[in-house]
Write an enzyme that holds these catalytic residues in place. Structure first.
Site, mmCIF file in Angstrom:
data_model
loop_
_atom_site.group_PDB
_atom_site.id
_atom_site.type_symbol
_atom_site.label_atom_id
_atom_site.label_comp_id
_atom_site.label_asym_id
_atom_site.label_seq_id
_atom_site.Cartn_x
_atom_site.Cartn_y
_atom_site.Cartn_z
ATOM 1 N N ASP A 105 0.814 -1.218 0.000
ATOM 2 C CA ASP A 105 0.000 0.000 0.000
ATOM 3 C C ASP A 105 0.849 1.271 0.000
ATOM 4 O OD1 ASP A 105 -2.114 -1.617 -0.011
ATOM 5 O OD2 ASP A 105 -2.780 -1.185 2.050
ATOM 6 N N GLU A 161 3.790 1.839 -1.156
ATOM 7 C CA GLU A 161 4.423 2.114 -2.450
ATOM 8 C C GLU A 161 3.398 2.662 -3.437
ATOM 9 O OE1 GLU A 161 7.618 0.307 -3.587
ATOM 10 O OE2 GLU A 161 8.127 0.007 -1.478
ATOM 11 N N TYR A 162 2.198 2.078 -3.362
ATOM 12 C CA TYR A 162 1.123 2.550 -4.220
ATOM 13 C C TYR A 162 0.835 4.023 -3.910
ATOM 14 C CZ TYR A 162 -3.551 3.133 -6.149
ATOM 15 O OH TYR A 162 -4.634 3.594 -6.825
ATOM 16 N N SER A 177 -34.761 -3.538 -20.758
ATOM 17 C CA SER A 177 -34.892 -4.300 -19.520
ATOM 18 C C SER A 177 -35.016 -5.762 -19.914
ATOM 19 C CB SER A 177 -36.067 -3.803 -18.700
ATOM 20 O OG SER A 177 -37.247 -4.196 -19.332
ATOM 21 N N GLU A 204 -25.392 -16.288 -15.967
ATOM 22 C CA GLU A 204 -24.692 -15.379 -15.048
ATOM 23 C C GLU A 204 -25.575 -15.011 -13.861
ATOM 24 O OE1 GLU A 204 -24.631 -11.545 -17.593
ATOM 25 O OE2 GLU A 204 -23.781 -13.069 -18.903
ATOM 26 N N LYS A 213 -27.712 -12.393 -11.433
ATOM 27 C CA LYS A 213 -28.452 -11.139 -11.552
ATOM 28 C C LYS A 213 -28.112 -10.277 -10.344
ATOM 29 C CE LYS A 213 -32.736 -9.016 -12.880
ATOM 30 N NZ LYS A 213 -32.757 -7.946 -11.903
ATOM 31 N N ARG A 233 -29.362 4.172 -16.612
ATOM 32 C CA ARG A 233 -30.252 3.676 -17.645
ATOM 33 C C ARG A 233 -31.382 4.661 -17.943
ATOM 34 N NH1 ARG A 233 -33.867 -1.563 -16.762
ATOM 35 N NH2 ARG A 233 -35.588 -0.631 -17.866
ATOM 36 N N GLU A 250 -23.420 -3.592 -13.814
ATOM 37 C CA GLU A 250 -24.142 -3.229 -12.598
ATOM 38 C C GLU A 250 -23.182 -2.634 -11.568
ATOM 39 O OE1 GLU A 250 -27.312 -3.942 -12.966
ATOM 40 O OE2 GLU A 250 -28.249 -4.150 -10.994
ATOM 41 N N CYS A 274 -36.292 -9.819 34.345
ATOM 42 C CA CYS A 274 -36.270 -10.907 33.369
ATOM 43 C C CYS A 274 -37.694 -11.455 33.166
ATOM 44 C CB CYS A 274 -35.345 -12.012 33.874
ATOM 45 S SG CYS A 274 -35.404 -13.501 32.864
HETATM 46 S S1 IVH Z 1 -28.574 -8.021 -19.118
HETATM 47 C C1 IVH Z 1 -30.846 -6.797 -22.710
HETATM 48 N N1 IVH Z 1 -27.338 -9.221 -17.128
HETATM 49 O O1 IVH Z 1 -31.278 -6.392 -14.373
HETATM 50 C C2 IVH Z 1 -30.427 -7.333 -21.409
HETATM 51 N N2 IVH Z 1 -28.857 -7.468 -16.607
HETATM 52 O O2 IVH Z 1 -33.863 -5.529 -16.452
HETATM 53 C C3 IVH Z 1 -29.934 -6.245 -20.540
HETATM 54 N N3 IVH Z 1 -29.010 -6.997 -14.195
HETATM 55 O O3 IVH Z 1 -31.445 -3.285 -14.173
HETATM 56 C C4 IVH Z 1 -29.643 -6.649 -19.174
HETATM 57 N N4 IVH Z 1 -27.564 -8.506 -13.538
HETATM 58 O O4 IVH Z 1 -28.963 -3.831 -14.531
HETATM 59 C C5 IVH Z 1 -28.229 -8.271 -17.484
HETATM 60 N N5 IVH Z 1 -26.150 -10.369 -15.492
HETATM 61 C C6 IVH Z 1 -27.027 -9.414 -15.839
HETATM 62 C C7 IVH Z 1 -27.653 -8.593 -14.887
HETATM 63 C C8 IVH Z 1 -28.576 -7.639 -15.313
HETATM 64 C C9 IVH Z 1 -28.377 -7.541 -13.153
HETATM 65 C C10 IVH Z 1 -30.009 -5.904 -14.080
HETATM 66 C C11 IVH Z 1 -29.831 -4.783 -15.053
HETATM 67 C C12 IVH Z 1 -31.199 -4.207 -15.182
HETATM 68 C C13 IVH Z 1 -32.064 -5.392 -14.955
HETATM 69 C C14 IVH Z 1 -32.580 -5.890 -16.288
#
Ligand code: IVH
Length: 685
Positions: free
Chosen positions: A35, A37-38, A84, A121, A123, A144, A180, A425
């Site tokens: 740290d 050095e950084y 979305s 992946e 969410k 967004r 995200e 108590c």
């Molecule tokens: S893809 C066209 N991948 O979920 C597809 N969205 O309605 C675009 N989110 O608020 C989204 N993890 O920020 C995608 N692995 C992921 C995600 C993800 C979270 C959120 C995104 C958005 C909502 C999608």
């Protein structure tokens, strides 16, 4: 002053180095530099830039700390709309099967066609962000918004350490990265702890924390909040040959130095989607950040193109949810619970709510300070959180939903009063005690309180107390649950018939246990005092008390001032002792024990040895042929004392193999050092 080529080169070099270490530290989680050095590199760049402001660039790591406050956020039109994603609310396997079926139908695949490959992946539960890199340099970050137009939050995004200000390796002319921004759980807890200590408002949850920071008009405020980021896709790209699959896009993003979550993969067909959904659910509570589901995306970009969109949602992607870990409900009552150690915990009784996969009717409020801080009252609407095996907790109150009484003068007051801790108590009626500087209040009922009974009995019977062999946890559970034993005195009234009738208890073990109980009747006074389980009275204090007062009646009669005449008894310990004996229930237990012939016998006068009596020893390391406990017993039998740490008051340090810092300290202080043989010599009568 004109900037020399040398200074320019040096700034360029420093920026490159700092970003490289940032990437290693924040993205790869593998620091490459101490740290200090950084910090030195960072300060060197800062001073160079302040000397030659022309050298300051938008992507300089010094710009992360936050600039001037903004009036408002400028609108940003997204070149590629930020769509979305369709949410599959069936949290069971049906969600995955329904999505796969829709995709196959939209592609008009025959039934026997091979399974579709999906990128899978997590969410993330935060805020969607679009990062625009031009020739590898972050030039703009936008929220967004409504999908067409978002807000320019570049200043705040620059404060997020995990977001590279410059991409590594050859970067495209234009690359818009989408992902995200979120706050990790540990960062959230740490930030809130810090806020609380400063008497400032805490965040309700990490999601609000992330969204709130990004929309802070003062970037210095945003810089104080620890945020993270994961990339999950792209928007506009120019001068880049798109990979063939989404999985390869993510791999390429990682190659540019962007953080991409490692919990991702490929799944073929609905069955493997379900497997991923299950696997991540099992992992969910161990993740350092919140997720509310997983995302499936058709992997081949060509197929994504073919599938297209319906009503602003791509047909090629879906979010498959998990049961939420937080829910709203109302508080019906606030009770207190007594734990096995007497700790008093306020608990909110809730209108039943399904959260985190179970119906929750109670949630912990942790302690009095916490209830006061959150100001939870009966009738309040609260957020409850239940994550995995963790006890459900009340996260916070929605103040706008609090029932209020309106006065004629227009003022309004809450219908329910603020919570106050009971003084006695709820289980045994003994006084509740809370030391000033502690968060936890405790029942002083000790031996008498049914809530603490099992714990108290186990302590009473333990090896260093009454030493009743065979009286373990399972047996104590049976004795207490079966109503056979309420206080330690009841142990001495047990008979063979009753004991032998217990589960897993034959006649032989019953006889052995009865013999052990009978044998325990006349412990030393020190052991007996220790066995009572007085808070803050450990073995050594119990011994000091026994030695000083000689009998239990004298200890019971002593006030705090007299107690403090005992070496090592300070105000806290003295108060615990006074409290314990002031409790009528505890005195009754002691009387009942005396009636069945159990009382501490004053220790035999120790053979006072001038070489040892009153001397303080510290034991450290492994002795060749005895345990430290054995050595301690020998020293104490001759009137010596054993302390835990070395100080100027230490007379001898007994050092065995691998003795560490205590030995070093003894040497530094010039304390006499003995090995086991020398100790034995000293102990020779
Ligand atoms: S893809 C066209 N991948 O979920 C597809 N969205 O309605 C675009 N989110 O608020 C989204 N993890 O920020 C995608 N692995 C992921 C995600 C993800 C979270 C959120 C995104 C958005 C909502 C999608």
């Amino acid at each position: 002053m004109t900037v020399s080529g040398e200074a320019r080169q040096r700034a360029e070099y420093l920026r490159g180095e700092i970003e490289r270490h940032n990437h290693a530290y924040y993205v790869l989680d593998a620091p490459t530099l101490p740290d200090a050095e950084y910090d030195a590199l960072f300060r060197a760049l800062q001073s160079l830039e302040s000397e030659f402001p022309e050298l300051l660039t938008a992507d300089s790591p010094t710009q992360r700390v936050g600039g001037r406050p903004l009036e408002g956020f400028a609108p940003v039109r997204h070149a590629v709309p930020m769509l979305s994603i369709h949410t599959e609310t069936d949290t069971g396997p049906g969600g995955a099967w329904a999505f796969d079926a829709r995709v196959r139908k939209a592609l008009a695949l025959p039934e026997q066609a091979p399974p579709i490959e999906y990128a899978v992946e997590l969410k993330f539960d935060g805020l969607a962000i679009a990062l625009r890199y031009e020739h590898g340099v972050l030039v703009r970050a936008a929220t967004r918004g409504d999908g067409e137009t978002g807000e320019d939050v570049t200043q705040n995004i620059r404060t997020v350490r995990r977001i590279p200000l410059r991409l590594i390796n050859a970067a495209p002319a234009v690359l818009e990265v989408r992902g995200e921004v979120f706050m990790s759980r540990p960062d959230f807890e740490r930030y809130n702890e810090q806020q609380r200590r400063a008497g400032k408002p805490a965040l309700v949850n990490p999601r609000n924390g992330a969204a709130g920071s990004i929309r802070q008009l003062d970037p210095r405020m945003a810089a104080e909040r620890p945020l993270s980021f994961f990339a999950y896709g792209i928007g506009e790209a120019q001068g880049w040959r798109l990979p063939a699959t989404h999985g390869d896009v993510l791999a390429a993003l990682a190659g540019f130095g962007l953080p991409v979550c490692e919990h991702r993969g490929l799944a073929r067909g609905a069955g493997e989607l379900v497997e991923f959904h299950d696997r991540i659910l099992a992992l969910r509570d161990a993740l350092p950040f919140d997720i509310d589901g997983v995302v499936y995306k058709v992997n081949a970009l060509a197929l994504q193109q073919e599938l297209g969109f319906v009503s602003r949602e791509p047909r090629w992607a879906v979010a498959h949810k998990y049961p939420p870990q937080e829910a709203l409900t109302t508080v019906e009552a606030i009770d207190v619970q007594v734990g096995r150690t007497g700790a008093i915990t306020p608990v909110a009784r809730l209108a039943p709510v399904f959260v985190g996969g179970a119906t929750v009717t109670n949630a912990t409020l942790h302690n009095e300070d916490e209830v006061r801080r959150k100001d939870v009252r009966i009738g309040d609407t609260v957020i409850v959180r239940r994550a995995g095996d963790v006890i459900p907790e009340v996260v916070g109150v929605l103040p706008e939903r609090r029932p209020m009484r309106h006065q004629p003068d227009g003022a309004s007051t809450p219908v329910a009063p603020a919570f106050v801790m009971p003084r006695t108590c709820p289980v045994c009626g003994s006084a509740i005690e809370k030391p000033e500087d502690e968060a936890i209040a405790r029942c002083t009922g000790g031996l008498y309180c049914p809530a603490q009974r099992k714990q108290a009995l186990l302590h009473f019977a333990s090896r260093r107390a009454m030493d009743i062999e065979g009286l373990g946890e399972k047996l104590v559970d049976q004795l207490v649950d079966g109503g056979l034993v309420k206080t330690p005195a009841d142990l001495y009234g047990l008979d063979l018939a009753r004991l032998a009738g217990l589960e897993r208890m034959g006649e032989k073990s019953a006889r052995n246990l009865l013999a052990a109980i009978a044998d325990s009747k006349t412990p030393t006074l020190a052991r007996f005092i220790f066995a009572l389980g007085i808070r803050n009275v450990g073995e050594s204090t119990a011994r000091d008390l026994a030695r000083h007062f000689g009998n239990l009646d004298a200890v019971m009669a002593a006030d705090a001032a007299r107690l403090q005449q005992v070496p090592d008894v300070g105000p806290v310990v003295a108060a615990s002792i006074v409290h314990f004996f002031a409790e009528a229930h505890n005195r009754q237990v002691i009387e009942a024990l005396a009636e069945v012939g159990v009382r501490g016998t004053p220790s035999e006068p120790v053979a006072i040895d001038s070489a040892i009596a009153g001397k303080t020893f510290v034991l450290t390391g492994t002795l060749p042929s005895m345990t430290r406990d054995e050595a301690k017993a020998l020293i104490e039998a001759r009137g010596g004392k054993v302390a835990a740490s070395v100080s100027k008051k230490t007379d001898f340090v007994v050092a065995g193999a691998e003795a560490g810092s205590k030995l070093d300290k003894a040497r530094a202080l010039g304390v006499a050092i003995l090995d086991q043989a020398q100790l034995m010599e000293l102990l020779e009568p």
